[in-house]
Design a protein around this motif. Structure first.
Motif, PDB file in Angstrom:
ATOM      1  N   THR A 226      25.836  37.960  37.713  1.00 57.05           N
ATOM      2  CA  THR A 226      27.261  38.313  37.777  1.00 57.05           C
ATOM      3  C   THR A 226      27.808  38.384  39.189  1.00 57.05           C
ATOM      4  N   ASP A 227      29.107  38.270  39.271  1.00 60.30           N
ATOM      5  CA  ASP A 227      29.804  38.215  40.543  1.00 60.30           C
ATOM      6  C   ASP A 227      30.969  39.194  40.463  1.00 60.30           C
ATOM      7  N   PRO A 228      30.707  40.469  40.739  1.00 59.39           N
ATOM      8  CA  PRO A 228      31.757  41.477  40.540  1.00 59.39           C
ATOM      9  C   PRO A 228      32.857  41.366  41.593  1.00 59.39           C
TER      10      PRO A 228
ATOM     11  N   SER B 288      44.443  49.889  35.092  1.00 57.24           N
ATOM     12  CA  SER B 288      43.780  51.115  35.541  1.00 57.24           C
ATOM     13  C   SER B 288      42.260  50.994  35.564  1.00 57.24           C
ATOM     14  N   GLU B 289      41.678  50.212  34.662  1.00 56.48           N
ATOM     15  CA  GLU B 289      40.205  50.113  34.650  1.00 56.48           C
ATOM     16  C   GLU B 289      39.719  49.044  35.615  1.00 56.48           C
ATOM     17  N   GLU B 290      40.626  48.309  36.231  1.00 55.10           N
ATOM     18  CA  GLU B 290      40.179  47.214  37.100  1.00 55.10           C
ATOM     19  C   GLU B 290      39.399  47.774  38.282  1.00 55.10           C
ATOM     20  N   LEU B 291      38.230  47.196  38.556  1.00 51.27           N
ATOM     21  CA  LEU B 291      37.392  47.702  39.649  1.00 51.27           C
ATOM     22  C   LEU B 291      37.764  47.040  40.968  1.00 51.27           C
ATOM     23  N   VAL B 292      38.941  47.383  41.433  1.00 49.33           N
ATOM     24  CA  VAL B 292      39.409  46.899  42.718  1.00 49.33           C
ATOM     25  C   VAL B 292      39.971  48.122  43.447  1.00 49.33           C
TER      26      VAL B 292
ATOM     27  N   ASP C 103      27.432  37.358  31.832  1.00 41.82           N
ATOM     28  CA  ASP C 103      28.154  37.706  33.060  1.00 41.82           C
ATOM     29  C   ASP C 103      29.286  38.669  32.698  1.00 41.82           C
ATOM     30  N   PRO C 104      29.137  39.955  33.008  1.00 42.75           N
ATOM     31  CA  PRO C 104      30.182  40.919  32.618  1.00 42.75           C
ATOM     32  C   PRO C 104      31.425  40.913  33.510  1.00 42.75           C
ATOM     33  N   PHE C 105      31.441  40.081  34.557  1.00 39.67           N
ATOM     34  CA  PHE C 105      32.658  39.918  35.393  1.00 39.67           C
ATOM     35  C   PHE C 105      32.937  38.415  35.465  1.00 39.67           C
ATOM     36  N   SER C 106      33.172  37.786  34.325  1.00 39.56           N
ATOM     37  CA  SER C 106      33.080  36.319  34.298  1.00 39.56           C
ATOM     38  C   SER C 106      34.220  35.584  34.997  1.00 39.56           C
ATOM     39  N   GLY C 107      35.376  36.205  35.218  1.00 40.19           N
ATOM     40  CA  GLY C 107      36.466  35.604  35.987  1.00 40.19           C
ATOM     41  C   GLY C 107      36.764  34.181  35.568  1.00 40.19           C
ATOM     42  N   GLY C 108      36.746  33.256  36.541  1.00 32.70           N
ATOM     43  CA  GLY C 108      37.037  31.847  36.270  1.00 32.70           C
ATOM     44  C   GLY C 108      35.911  31.141  35.536  1.00 32.70           C
ATOM     45  N   GLY C 109      34.819  31.853  35.222  1.00 37.81           N
ATOM     46  CA  GLY C 109      33.801  31.307  34.317  1.00 37.81           C
ATOM     47  C   GLY C 109      32.707  30.465  34.949  1.00 37.81           C
TER      48      GLY C 109
ATOM     49  N   LEU D 138      43.864  27.848  37.831  1.00 40.12           N
ATOM     50  CA  LEU D 138      43.476  28.561  39.052  1.00 40.12           C
ATOM     51  C   LEU D 138      42.919  29.955  38.730  1.00 40.12           C
ATOM     52  N   TRP D 139      41.854  30.318  39.420  1.00 45.59           N
ATOM     53  CA  TRP D 139      41.422  31.724  39.445  1.00 45.59           C
ATOM     54  C   TRP D 139      40.972  32.013  40.862  1.00 45.59           C
ATOM     55  N   TRP D 140      41.134  33.250  41.294  1.00 38.63           N
ATOM     56  CA  TRP D 140      40.879  33.568  42.695  1.00 38.63           C
ATOM     57  C   TRP D 140      39.408  33.857  42.942  1.00 38.63           C
ATOM     58  N   ALA D 141      38.926  33.449  44.109  1.00 36.00           N
ATOM     59  CA  ALA D 141      37.548  33.743  44.549  1.00 36.00           C
ATOM     60  C   ALA D 141      36.495  33.265  43.555  1.00 36.00           C
ATOM     61  N   ARG D 142      36.615  32.011  43.169  1.00 33.69           N
ATOM     62  CA  ARG D 142      35.580  31.435  42.296  1.00 33.69           C
ATOM     63  C   ARG D 142      34.324  31.166  43.101  1.00 33.69           C
ATOM     64  N   ARG D 143      33.178  31.361  42.491  1.00 29.16           N
ATOM     65  CA  ARG D 143      31.918  30.978  43.157  1.00 29.16           C
ATOM     66  C   ARG D 143      31.720  29.484  42.999  1.00 29.16           C
TER      67      ARG D 143
ATOM     68  N   ASP E 105      35.408  39.678  30.735  1.00 31.31           N
ATOM     69  CA  ASP E 105      36.210  40.073  31.890  1.00 31.31           C
ATOM     70  C   ASP E 105      37.282  41.001  31.336  1.00 31.31           C
ATOM     71  N   LEU E 106      37.770  41.860  32.195  1.00 34.41           N
ATOM     72  CA  LEU E 106      38.821  42.778  31.777  1.00 34.41           C
ATOM     73  C   LEU E 106      40.157  42.042  31.629  1.00 34.41           C
ATOM     74  N   ASN E 107      40.297  40.996  32.416  1.00 31.75           N
ATOM     75  CA  ASN E 107      41.602  40.353  32.550  1.00 31.75           C
ATOM     76  C   ASN E 107      41.823  39.261  31.497  1.00 31.75           C
TER      77      ASN E 107
HETATM   78  C1  LIG Z   1      34.755  37.829  41.779  1.00 33.02           C
HETATM   79  S1  LIG Z   1      35.590  37.697  40.274  1.00 33.02           S
HETATM   80  C2  LIG Z   1      34.548  36.705  39.302  1.00 33.02           C
HETATM   81  C3  LIG Z   1      34.686  35.264  39.681  1.00 33.02           C
HETATM   82  C4  LIG Z   1      33.811  34.332  38.897  1.00 33.02           C
HETATM   83  N1  LIG Z   1      32.416  34.509  39.169  1.00 33.02           N
HETATM   84  C5  LIG Z   1      34.204  32.901  39.189  1.00 33.02           C
HETATM   85  O1  LIG Z   1      33.435  32.183  39.833  1.00 33.02           O
HETATM   86  O2  LIG Z   1      35.291  32.524  38.790  1.00 33.02           O
HETATM   87  C6  LIG Z   1      35.494  39.282  39.620  1.00 33.02           C
HETATM   88  C7  LIG Z   1      36.134  39.476  38.255  1.00 33.02           C
HETATM   89  O3  LIG Z   1      35.962  40.823  37.840  1.00 33.02           O
HETATM   90  C8  LIG Z   1      37.018  41.152  36.955  1.00 33.02           C
HETATM   91  N2  LIG Z   1      37.072  42.617  36.767  1.00 33.02           N
HETATM   92  C9  LIG Z   1      37.606  43.565  37.555  1.00 33.02           C
HETATM   93  N3  LIG Z   1      37.408  44.779  37.017  1.00 33.02           N
HETATM   94  C10 LIG Z   1      36.721  44.601  35.875  1.00 33.02           C
HETATM   95  C11 LIG Z   1      36.209  45.464  34.879  1.00 33.02           C
HETATM   96  N4  LIG Z   1      36.371  46.776  34.942  1.00 33.02           N
HETATM   97  N5  LIG Z   1      35.549  44.911  33.849  1.00 33.02           N
HETATM   98  C12 LIG Z   1      35.372  43.571  33.733  1.00 33.02           C
HETATM   99  N6  LIG Z   1      35.857  42.718  34.639  1.00 33.02           N
HETATM  100  C13 LIG Z   1      36.517  43.215  35.690  1.00 33.02           C
HETATM  101  C14 LIG Z   1      38.225  40.536  37.614  1.00 33.02           C
HETATM  102  O4  LIG Z   1      39.243  40.325  36.676  1.00 33.02           O
HETATM  103  C15 LIG Z   1      37.622  39.231  38.180  1.00 33.02           C
HETATM  104  O5  LIG Z   1      37.845  38.163  37.319  1.00 33.02           O
END
Ligand SMILES: C[S@@+](CC[C@H](N)C(=O)[O-])C[C@H]1O[C@@H](n2cnc3c(N)ncnc32)[C@H](O)[C@@H]1O
Length: 930
Positions: free
Chosen positions: A532-534, A573-577, A119-125, A38-43, A142-144
């Protein structure tokens, strides 16, 4: 300097097909790569695939030598749309023929050496996965660490073992293995290996249950034990009695076959026992549905004394360690259906026998918006599990380590290289293979954890356990299902490893890598295409939520990826949320988000290839859409960040995942739940212009751009959002637009000006209709289908040089007793034929077309469209756009708006079908109609 070639996504994309496929994909549970973890908000993968294709493939206008006229370009665009329409279908995601057609098209535009996608915010990939499927080298970060692990498991690990047969010593399932099928079979094999050993070690904690006579007797495997939390009765006379705080006693809500538990209270003995009840009166079932609830939140009533149990009391009991649990029922595998059994002493005793030797101590965040358990005393991730659940998860985790050794031995025996290079360093030998299988076994443990904790709800409708992440939060739960990890249903290890196995079977196995990096400073491979999908603002607290998995992953996978799992918890701390609790309030959280996002986007803009546009997804928050529509502050602020980071925004395509057939979704803007931003680096020589010049440019360039969008049949509901693209294209082409007082024009103001221009465009369309249609459109805007005074109608008609009688004669209105009203579609003549109508109006054509479409389907509507004929048909489409706008924004009539949106949504299909209908078919259809 040569100009980069224009890409399809900068001109048009087949939104309807993409949206429909994305919506359909949501319901696919089996064999989707997302079942790996599971990953949240997958595209949706369909959207990612289509967007990447359109980002890479040239728009026909980039080749005037081959497509010299607008018609030739349009025809070529249609052909490319046809490829996308096939590409997005779920059933084609492993269809090599369809994929190869798309890849060939990409090669034709990009050359044989395909560019890497990053994709610099690759999340669930999802984005790298789809890039890989399309044959491109795919990279992401991804940061996570949890997201990075998921990304690696999807696109980096499987290709290393591509096409290899499994190494397990058992009977093989097939002769040939493609992609990751062999790896998947080994995941299943060693998952079962683990399960057998787990049975030996902890099977005694999960006994079968004796079925009552009505279920045929005998022993059955338990699916779940249903518990209610308890607190001491607040009544001093019963302070020594633990009373249940349950939000429901209902176990099955199947009509006519309801099952519920009845508490039997013995005040003398001070005991509460449970009885299973089948059926019952309406009142009994309604009461069972309420459990011991006395209101919203943590308000209950004491079953023994009737005293009120207030939220503060529940919290205090929780914090003081006085919250307990009582078993209310046992759900077991019955003969073709669930069997519900009352608890017995043995099952209760065994449940409390388990003593874990380890529990995750990572604290839950102090974020009341998404984490509701800490005030009730559940303050660490470990507290979310019962002792028995912890014992099972610990046992499974230990077993993965043992399995890894076993797999390595088997792999060597099967002939894999003894090369000791670990997986993390690119190894492909026996050691790396054992580590790879362990990664997926670790994922299976995460899935067991998701459905094996004390926040798992029993769903009486589906009669199954519902995992903890029904939403992007960890809410409190009063009664819960403790699933059986050694059983066969949700929450069981075998269900979990099968999910990982199935997900793995479908991954494409191309070139790819995922790394852990902060997007604000990541260095991107040269010449990369960025898609990318930030994260969007405060929508999902990824880092906090993912600690739920991190604590288990760390235990299982740390030896394999020490750099990912060597830390205490996920980086925050670096998470962009924009998380207010973390940054010291809303404003500071917003500043953190915006500054960081601007830095990350500027970083992308500096490193992106100039040959391709950069794509950034923007996800709308549901409430934002509902409250503010398209010109919301969040959206404007995000656009501002993109523009300030050095990009021009050239396209804004709304992508949604709601089914278009859903009434409210069709009729309102609420359906645009994300927007694909198409960006190019702004020229360094960009000029500054004034507000007046900007408005002049809008007036000059926007109408033809909107007309082009209409020609591409962008649905009316998507038009306001899509029209922002060309408007923003003008705005962001300039270094800045100066207001009269020399201040910089904000994106918000620019958005308002663009929307005003769109309104004007639609009003201008109005001017082109016949006078009766213009009368009807204005009357409809004022009255809808309700009656209005004849005098007002007469004035309106005269202003258009006609009479009310002429509109009546055209079959549009009823004029009776001093009142005039527009005829509803249900009142229109079903025998109407445009060929014999001597007073044909665009209004009638439009209304009849919708009537026939809704009543008789697409083929009949195509026949009618053919009869209406080319030029008038285009006017009908214009009217539908206009009326949609009137209904959706001015009249706020979502249902009626749906009708016009629905017509445009199928317009391409109708025109295609109409072109194929011969006159003989029309006659046949005519006869059928009679
Ligand atoms: C909307 S999700 C990406 C979802 C992905 N496109 C998918 O379909 O699964 C945004 C991602 O940005 C990551 N993120 C947040 N802050 C970040 C940062 N500073 N650098 C890199 N990734 C970061 C989160 O961990 C999250 O996985």
């Amino acid at each position: 300097m040569t100009h980069p070639k224009k890409k399809l996504i900068e001109v048009a994309i087949p939104l309807e097909a993409i949206n429909a496929a994305s919506a359909r994909e949501k319901s696919i549970r089996h064999g989707h790569p997302s079942t790996l973890h599971l990953w949240w908000a997958r595209r949706p993968l369909a959207a990612c695939r289509a967007v990447l294709f359109a980002q890479l493939v040239d728009d026909p206008s980039a080749h005037p030598d081959r497509f010299p006229t607008a018609e030739a370009q349009e025809a070529e665009r249609k052909r490319l749309f046809g490829i996308i329409e096939e590409l997005v279908k779920w059933e084609n995601s492993t269809n090599e023929e369809v994929l190869e057609r798309a890849r060939a098209e990409i090669r034709a535009s990009c050359g044989e050496a395909l560019p890497p996608v990053y994709d610099p915010f690759s999340g669930g990939g999802s984005i790298p996965l789809e890039a890989q499927r399309l044959g491109l080298p795919a990279y992401g970060s991804d940061l996570n660490p949890v997201a990075v692990m998921i990304g690696k498991a999807m696109i980096e690990i499987p290709p290393r073992f591509k096409d290899r047969p499994p190494i397990h010593p058992g009977l093989k399932e097939r002769n040939h293995y493609r992609n990751a099928e062999g790896l998947a079979e080994d995941v299943k094999h060693y998952g079962e290996w683990m399960r057998e050993r787990a049975f030996e070690r902890i099977g005694h904690l999960y006994p079968q249950v004796e079925l009552p006579k009505e279920y045929g007797g005998g022993k059955a495997t338990v699916i779940a034990w249903i518990w209610a939390r308890t607190v001491p009765s607040p009544d001093p006379a019963f302070a020594d009695v633990q009373v249940p705080i349950a939000s429901s006693f209902l176990l099955s809500s199947k009509k006519g076959k309801e099952v519920w538990v009845e508490p039997i209270v013995d005040r003398q003995e001070k005991t509460i026992t449970w009885r299973i009840r089948h059926g019952g009166t309406k009142e009994e079932i309604a009461k069972a549905k309420e459990g011991t609830k006395a209101g919203r939140g943590a308000n209950f009533r004491c079953l023994v004394s009737g005293a009120a149990i207030a939220p503060d009391y529940v919290k205090r009991m929780g914090r003081e360690g006085k919250m307990g649990q009582t078993m209310m029922a046992i759900v077991a595998e019955g003969n073709r259906s669930r069997a519900y059994v009352a608890p017995n002493d043995e099952h209760v005793r065994i449940a409390f026998e388990a003593k874990p030797d380890w529990k995750p101590e990572t604290p839950l965040p102090n974020d009341m918006r998404a984490f509701w358990t800490p005030p009730y005393g559940l303050t660490t991730f470990g507290d979310l599990f019962t002792d028995r659940q912890l014992v099972a998860l610990n046992t499974f985790s230990d077993l993965v380590h043992e399995a890894r050794e076993e797999i390595e031995k088997d792999a060597l025996a099967a002939g894999l290289s003894p090369d000791p290079t670990p997986l993390r360093e690119g190894g492909t030998g026996a050691r790396a293979y054992a580590e790879a299988v362990s990664v997926y076994l670790g994922f299976a443990i995460d899935r067991v954890a998701m459905s094996g904790n004390s926040l798992v709800r029993w769903n009486p409708v589906g009669q199954k356990a519902q995992h903890i992440f029904g939403r992007q939060a960890i809410p409190m739960l009063w009664d819960y299902a403790e699933t059986n990890p050694l059983g066969n249903a949700t929450g069981a290890l075998n269900a979990a490893y099968k999910m990982a196995e199935n997900g793995l079977r479908t991954v494409p196995c191309g070139v790819g890598e995922i790394a852990q990096q902060d997007a604000q400073g990541v260095s991107i491979h040269e010449g990369s295409v960025i898609c990318t999908d930030p994260p969007y603002y405060d929508n999902v607290g990824y880092a906090d939520l993912s600690d739920f998995f991190f604590v288990w992953m760390k235990r299982v996978l740390r030896p394999i990826y020490p750099e990912l799992f060597g830390v205490l918890a996920t980086p925050k701390s670096e998470e962009l949320v924009a998380t207010p609790y973390r940054h010291g309030g809303r404003d500071l959280a917003e500043a953190h988000f915006l500054d960081g996002m601007r830095t990350a986007i500027a970083n992308m803009s500096q490193q992106s290839s100039t040959d391709y546009p950069t794509i950034i997804y923007y996800a709308f928050k549901q409430s934002e859409v509902a409250q503010d529509g398209i010109s919301s502050t969040g959206w404007a602020t995000f656009l501002q960040a993109v523009i300030e980071a050095g990009f021009s925004v050239l396209g804004t395509w709304p992508v949604r995942t709601e089914m278009r057939t859903r009434q409210i979704a069709m009729g309102t803007n609420a359906l645009a739940n994300s927007v694909v931003l198409v960006c190019r680096k702004r020229a360094e020589t960009a000029e500054t212009i004034t507000r007046a010049e900007f408005i002049r440019a809008l007036k000059r360039e926007l109408p033809p751009a909107i007309a082009e969008l209409q020609a591409a049949n962008i649905a009316p509901a998507d038009m306001p959002q899509s029209a922002i693209g060309p408007g923003m294209g003008i705005f962001s082409r300039y270094a800045c637009v100066l207001e009269a007082d020399d201040s910089k024009m904000s994106v918000k103001t620019a958005l308002q000006l663009i929307n005003a221009e769109l309104d004007e465009f639609l009003n201008d369309l109005h001017g082109n209709f016949d006078p009766e249609t213009r009368f009807a459109a204005t009357w409809f805007e004022q009255h809808g289908f309700a009656k209005g005074d004849y005098g007002a109608a007469d004035n309106l008609a005269r202003a258009r040089g006609i009479s009310v009688d002429s509109v009546r004669h055209a079959g549009i209105v009823e004029s009776l007793a001093g009142k005039v009203r527009i005829l509803k579609r249900s009142e229109l003549d079903p025998e109407w034929d445009p060929g014999t109508d001597d007073h044909l109006t665009v209004w009638e054509c439009c209304q009849h077309l919708i009537r026939v479409l809704e009543n008789d389907g697409e083929y009949a509507a195509a026949v009618l469209l053919k009869k209406i004929g080319g030029e008038r048909a285009e006017m009908v489409k214009d009217l539908a756009y206009y009326l949609y706008e009137v209904c959706a924004t001015r009249r706020q009539d979502a249902k009626e708006a749906t009708a016009y949106n629905g017509l445009i949504a199928v317009w391409s299909d109708l025109t295609r079908e109409a072109a194929q209908i011969h006159d003989t078919d029309m006659n046949r259809q005519g006869r059928l109609d009679i």
